[in-house]
Design a protein around this motif. Structure first.
Motif, PDB file in Angstrom:
ATOM      1  N   LYS A   1     -78.026 -56.131 -17.053  1.00  0.00           N
ATOM      2  CA  LYS A   1     -77.513 -56.506 -15.731  1.00  0.00           C
ATOM      3  C   LYS A   1     -76.335 -55.636 -15.302  1.00  0.00           C
ATOM      4  O   LYS A   1     -75.997 -55.587 -14.124  1.00  0.00           O
ATOM      5  CB  LYS A   1     -77.086 -57.974 -15.737  1.00  0.00           C
ATOM      6  N   THR A   2     -75.688 -54.991 -16.259  1.00  0.00           N
ATOM      7  CA  THR A   2     -74.523 -54.182 -15.913  1.00  0.00           C
ATOM      8  C   THR A   2     -74.954 -52.763 -15.552  1.00  0.00           C
ATOM      9  O   THR A   2     -75.704 -52.135 -16.301  1.00  0.00           O
ATOM     10  CB  THR A   2     -73.547 -54.127 -17.117  1.00  0.00           C
ATOM     11  N   ASP A   3     -74.496 -52.287 -14.412  1.00  0.00           N
ATOM     12  CA  ASP A   3     -74.691 -50.884 -14.046  1.00  0.00           C
ATOM     13  C   ASP A   3     -73.610 -50.072 -14.766  1.00  0.00           C
ATOM     14  O   ASP A   3     -72.417 -50.251 -14.512  1.00  0.00           O
ATOM     15  CB  ASP A   3     -74.567 -50.736 -12.523  1.00  0.00           C
ATOM     16  N   PHE A   4     -74.026 -49.210 -15.676  1.00  0.00           N
ATOM     17  CA  PHE A   4     -73.048 -48.468 -16.467  1.00  0.00           C
ATOM     18  C   PHE A   4     -72.385 -47.334 -15.667  1.00  0.00           C
ATOM     19  O   PHE A   4     -71.423 -46.735 -16.141  1.00  0.00           O
ATOM     20  CB  PHE A   4     -73.697 -47.887 -17.735  1.00  0.00           C
ATOM     21  N   GLY A   5     -72.902 -47.035 -14.489  1.00  0.00           N
ATOM     22  CA  GLY A   5     -72.344 -45.944 -13.686  1.00  0.00           C
ATOM     23  C   GLY A   5     -70.834 -46.065 -13.505  1.00  0.00           C
ATOM     24  O   GLY A   5     -70.074 -45.162 -13.879  1.00  0.00           O
ATOM     25  N   PRO A   6     -70.358 -47.191 -12.929  1.00  0.00           N
ATOM     26  CA  PRO A   6     -68.903 -47.361 -12.750  1.00  0.00           C
ATOM     27  C   PRO A   6     -68.136 -47.384 -14.078  1.00  0.00           C
ATOM     28  O   PRO A   6     -66.995 -46.917 -14.140  1.00  0.00           O
ATOM     29  CB  PRO A   6     -68.783 -48.718 -12.055  1.00  0.00           C
ATOM     30  N   ILE A   7     -68.760 -47.905 -15.130  1.00  0.00           N
ATOM     31  CA  ILE A   7     -68.080 -47.900 -16.438  1.00  0.00           C
ATOM     32  C   ILE A   7     -67.892 -46.461 -16.907  1.00  0.00           C
ATOM     33  O   ILE A   7     -66.801 -46.073 -17.330  1.00  0.00           O
ATOM     34  CB  ILE A   7     -68.888 -48.697 -17.498  1.00  0.00           C
ATOM     35  N   TYR A   8     -68.959 -45.652 -16.784  1.00  0.00           N
ATOM     36  CA  TYR A   8     -68.839 -44.251 -17.200  1.00  0.00           C
ATOM     37  C   TYR A   8     -67.735 -43.546 -16.415  1.00  0.00           C
ATOM     38  O   TYR A   8     -66.988 -42.736 -16.964  1.00  0.00           O
ATOM     39  CB  TYR A   8     -70.159 -43.510 -16.998  1.00  0.00           C
ATOM     40  N   ALA A   9     -67.632 -43.862 -15.116  1.00  0.00           N
ATOM     41  CA  ALA A   9     -66.593 -43.220 -14.303  1.00  0.00           C
ATOM     42  C   ALA A   9     -65.209 -43.605 -14.827  1.00  0.00           C
ATOM     43  O   ALA A   9     -64.323 -42.758 -14.949  1.00  0.00           O
ATOM     44  CB  ALA A   9     -66.752 -43.636 -12.842  1.00  0.00           C
ATOM     45  N   ARG A  10     -65.032 -44.879 -15.193  1.00  0.00           N
ATOM     46  CA  ARG A  10     -63.726 -45.295 -15.739  1.00  0.00           C
ATOM     47  C   ARG A  10     -63.478 -44.656 -17.100  1.00  0.00           C
ATOM     48  O   ARG A  10     -62.361 -44.253 -17.417  1.00  0.00           O
ATOM     49  CB  ARG A  10     -63.680 -46.827 -15.883  1.00  0.00           C
ATOM     50  N   LEU A  11     -64.543 -44.571 -17.912  1.00  0.00           N
ATOM     51  CA  LEU A  11     -64.378 -44.023 -19.264  1.00  0.00           C
ATOM     52  C   LEU A  11     -63.955 -42.564 -19.238  1.00  0.00           C
ATOM     53  O   LEU A  11     -63.263 -42.091 -20.145  1.00  0.00           O
ATOM     54  CB  LEU A  11     -65.673 -44.170 -20.065  1.00  0.00           C
ATOM     55  N   ALA A  12     -64.355 -41.860 -18.180  1.00  0.00           N
ATOM     56  CA  ALA A  12     -63.971 -40.452 -18.070  1.00  0.00           C
ATOM     57  C   ALA A  12     -62.448 -40.322 -18.007  1.00  0.00           C
ATOM     58  O   ALA A  12     -61.892 -39.301 -18.380  1.00  0.00           O
ATOM     59  CB  ALA A  12     -64.625 -39.823 -16.852  1.00  0.00           C
ATOM     60  N   GLU A  13     -61.781 -41.372 -17.527  1.00  0.00           N
ATOM     61  CA  GLU A  13     -60.309 -41.351 -17.400  1.00  0.00           C
ATOM     62  C   GLU A  13     -59.613 -42.062 -18.559  1.00  0.00           C
ATOM     63  O   GLU A  13     -58.441 -41.846 -18.806  1.00  0.00           O
ATOM     64  CB  GLU A  13     -59.880 -42.067 -16.101  1.00  0.00           C
ATOM     65  N   ALA A  14     -60.342 -42.976 -19.226  1.00  0.00           N
ATOM     66  CA  ALA A  14     -59.680 -43.844 -20.216  1.00  0.00           C
ATOM     67  C   ALA A  14     -59.608 -43.167 -21.580  1.00  0.00           C
ATOM     68  O   ALA A  14     -60.575 -42.541 -22.009  1.00  0.00           O
ATOM     69  CB  ALA A  14     -60.443 -45.159 -20.344  1.00  0.00           C
ATOM     70  N   PRO A  15     -58.474 -43.297 -22.273  1.00  0.00           N
ATOM     71  CA  PRO A  15     -58.395 -42.711 -23.617  1.00  0.00           C
ATOM     72  C   PRO A  15     -59.219 -43.524 -24.619  1.00  0.00           C
ATOM     73  O   PRO A  15     -59.491 -44.709 -24.387  1.00  0.00           O
ATOM     74  CB  PRO A  15     -56.907 -42.817 -23.952  1.00  0.00           C
ATOM     75  N   ASP A  16     -59.625 -42.890 -25.716  1.00  0.00           N
ATOM     76  CA  ASP A  16     -60.266 -43.628 -26.801  1.00  0.00           C
ATOM     77  C   ASP A  16     -59.285 -44.630 -27.402  1.00  0.00           C
ATOM     78  O   ASP A  16     -58.065 -44.449 -27.295  1.00  0.00           O
ATOM     79  CB  ASP A  16     -60.713 -42.659 -27.902  1.00  0.00           C
ATOM     80  N   ILE A  17     -59.844 -45.641 -28.057  1.00  0.00           N
ATOM     81  CA  ILE A  17     -59.010 -46.602 -28.781  1.00  0.00           C
ATOM     82  C   ILE A  17     -59.091 -46.228 -30.259  1.00  0.00           C
ATOM     83  O   ILE A  17     -60.192 -46.023 -30.794  1.00  0.00           O
ATOM     84  CB  ILE A  17     -59.524 -48.037 -28.538  1.00  0.00           C
ATOM     85  N   ALA A  18     -57.961 -46.107 -30.916  1.00  0.00           N
ATOM     86  CA  ALA A  18     -57.963 -45.686 -32.325  1.00  0.00           C
ATOM     87  C   ALA A  18     -58.819 -46.655 -33.142  1.00  0.00           C
ATOM     88  O   ALA A  18     -58.831 -47.856 -32.885  1.00  0.00           O
ATOM     89  CB  ALA A  18     -56.542 -45.641 -32.866  1.00  0.00           C
ATOM     90  N   ILE A  19     -59.508 -46.112 -34.136  1.00  0.00           N
ATOM     91  CA  ILE A  19     -60.548 -46.869 -34.832  1.00  0.00           C
ATOM     92  C   ILE A  19     -60.019 -48.156 -35.484  1.00  0.00           C
ATOM     93  O   ILE A  19     -60.707 -49.168 -35.530  1.00  0.00           O
ATOM     94  CB  ILE A  19     -61.263 -45.947 -35.853  1.00  0.00           C
ATOM     95  N   ALA A  20     -58.780 -48.132 -35.963  1.00  0.00           N
ATOM     96  CA  ALA A  20     -58.243 -49.317 -36.638  1.00  0.00           C
ATOM     97  C   ALA A  20     -57.313 -50.134 -35.743  1.00  0.00           C
ATOM     98  O   ALA A  20     -56.665 -51.066 -36.191  1.00  0.00           O
ATOM     99  CB  ALA A  20     -57.493 -48.908 -37.903  1.00  0.00           C
ATOM    100  N   ALA A  21     -57.278 -49.803 -34.436  1.00  0.00           N
ATOM    101  CA  ALA A  21     -56.354 -50.513 -33.537  1.00  0.00           C
ATOM    102  C   ALA A  21     -56.937 -51.853 -33.104  1.00  0.00           C
ATOM    103  O   ALA A  21     -58.150 -52.042 -33.072  1.00  0.00           O
ATOM    104  CB  ALA A  21     -56.080 -49.651 -32.313  1.00  0.00           C
ATOM    105  N   VAL A  22     -56.058 -52.785 -32.779  1.00  0.00           N
ATOM    106  CA  VAL A  22     -56.466 -54.006 -32.083  1.00  0.00           C
ATOM    107  C   VAL A  22     -55.879 -53.889 -30.687  1.00  0.00           C
ATOM    108  O   VAL A  22     -54.673 -53.665 -30.534  1.00  0.00           O
ATOM    109  CB  VAL A  22     -55.956 -55.270 -32.815  1.00  0.00           C
ATOM    110  N   ALA A  23     -56.756 -53.971 -29.657  1.00  0.00           N
ATOM    111  CA  ALA A  23     -56.298 -53.772 -28.281  1.00  0.00           C
ATOM    112  C   ALA A  23     -55.833 -55.104 -27.686  1.00  0.00           C
ATOM    113  O   ALA A  23     -56.252 -56.168 -28.148  1.00  0.00           O
ATOM    114  CB  ALA A  23     -57.427 -53.158 -27.464  1.00  0.00           C
TER     115      ALA A  23
END
Ligand code: PHE
Ligand code: FE
Length: 289
Positions: free
Chosen positions: A247-269
């Motif tokens: 049900k989710t259109d990943f298009g807008p998510i991909y656009a946000r991800l292009a700007e968002a930094p990765d989350i460190a593998i052992a981090a809790v957000a």
């Protein structure tokens, strides 16, 4: 140019879609014995650890210990249940080829089996990982639809240059996913159910984090291919995973991800739904499990 050739062209003897004959008759007795050994070890530890859909699939396919399954026989049962089929490939295939198979309900499975000295770990998926790990859940109608939708989504992500993000969703669901049930946490990820040590570690170790699955969070989280995971993501149900992803259109998510930094593998957000916060002691080399 030579490199490009290797990327685009299938190896000698393979079809354009990288499939090859399984050559079931060519397996030797020792190879069948490796399957039986791996099968018996997992059959002993998975009840109460793997999710019901996986255990039911294992029964429905009759993968019981007789040796490496004959894909033709397996496909008769599998296709009658969900329309999926297994196709043999020499090993990992290019992304676009892989997604096209999934989008058409074909699961590419390696036809070779690991050596006897690689029972606990090998880096490249073999027939035990691909068939024992992945195929039982393909008998589940909901998961069967998820995998097809993922294939279609993969083709789209490839075109948008966001495959590295979508690949993380595959990793943390199809390969290393955990499921919340009324009886407790259960495994559904193929990378876990096909590994004796990780089947125990993923559920019982106090080292890794276990965090509620959130699409964007998962797609921002790198993963490790060389050791136990440092974080597992937990879904409420297979149906919930399917509903959310289709049900989710990943298009807008991909656009946000292009700007968002990765989350460190052992981090809790900050917004994580933490089911258990890991000590990360295993990853830091402090404990064996
Ligand atoms: N809905 C996703 C998209 O818009 C496709 C997808 C489906 C991805 C299922 C993963 C799993 O791209
Ligand atoms: Fe896999």
């Amino acid at each position: 140019m030579e490199l490009l050739d290797k990327i685009i062209h299938p190896p000698a003897g393979a079809s354009a879609d990288w499939t090859i004959p399984q050559r079931f008759e060519a397996y030797g007795e020792a190879e069948h014995r490796i399957w039986v050994t791996l099968y018996d070890r997992q059959a002993r530890i998975l009840p109460g650890r793997a999710c019901d859909a996986f255990l039911h699939g294992l029964d429905a396919l009759d993968l019981h210990g007789a040796g490496i399954p004959d894909f033709h026989r397996l496909n008769e049962r599998l296709s009658a249940l969900t329309g999926w089929r297994i196709v043999a490939v020499p090993g990992l295939v290019p992304d676009a080829i892989f997604f096209d198979h999934l989008a058409h309900r074909r699961f590419p499975a390696a036809n070779f089996i690991r050596r006897a000295d690689q029972l606990d770990y090998l880096q490249e998926p073999d027939v035990f990982h691909d068939v024992f790990g992945h195929v039982p859940l393909l008998t589940d109608p909901v998961f069967a639809d998820y995998m097809q939708a993922y294939g279609e989504g993969g083709i789209r992500a490839l075109g948008l240059g966001r495959l590295h993000n979508l690949a993380r969703l595959y990793w943390y669901t199809v390969e290393f996913g955990l499921l919340q049930t009324s009886a407790g946490l259960r495994i559904y990820g193929a990378g876990i159910v096909s590994s004796r040590t990780e089947s125990i570690f993923a559920l019982e170790s106090s080292s890794p984090h276990r965090i509620g699955c959130d699409l964007e969070r998962v797609m921002r989280t790198p993963y490790r291919i060389d050791d136990f995971q440092q974080v597992y993501f937990v879904i409420p149900s297979l149906q919930g995973l399917l509903d959310l992803t289709i049900k989710t259109d990943f298009g807008p998510i991909y656009a946000r991800l292009a700007e968002a930094p990765d989350i460190a593998i052992a981090a809790v957000a900050p917004n994580d739904k933490v089911l258990s916060r890991g000590t990360q002691a295993y990853a830091r080399g402090l404990v064996d499990q």
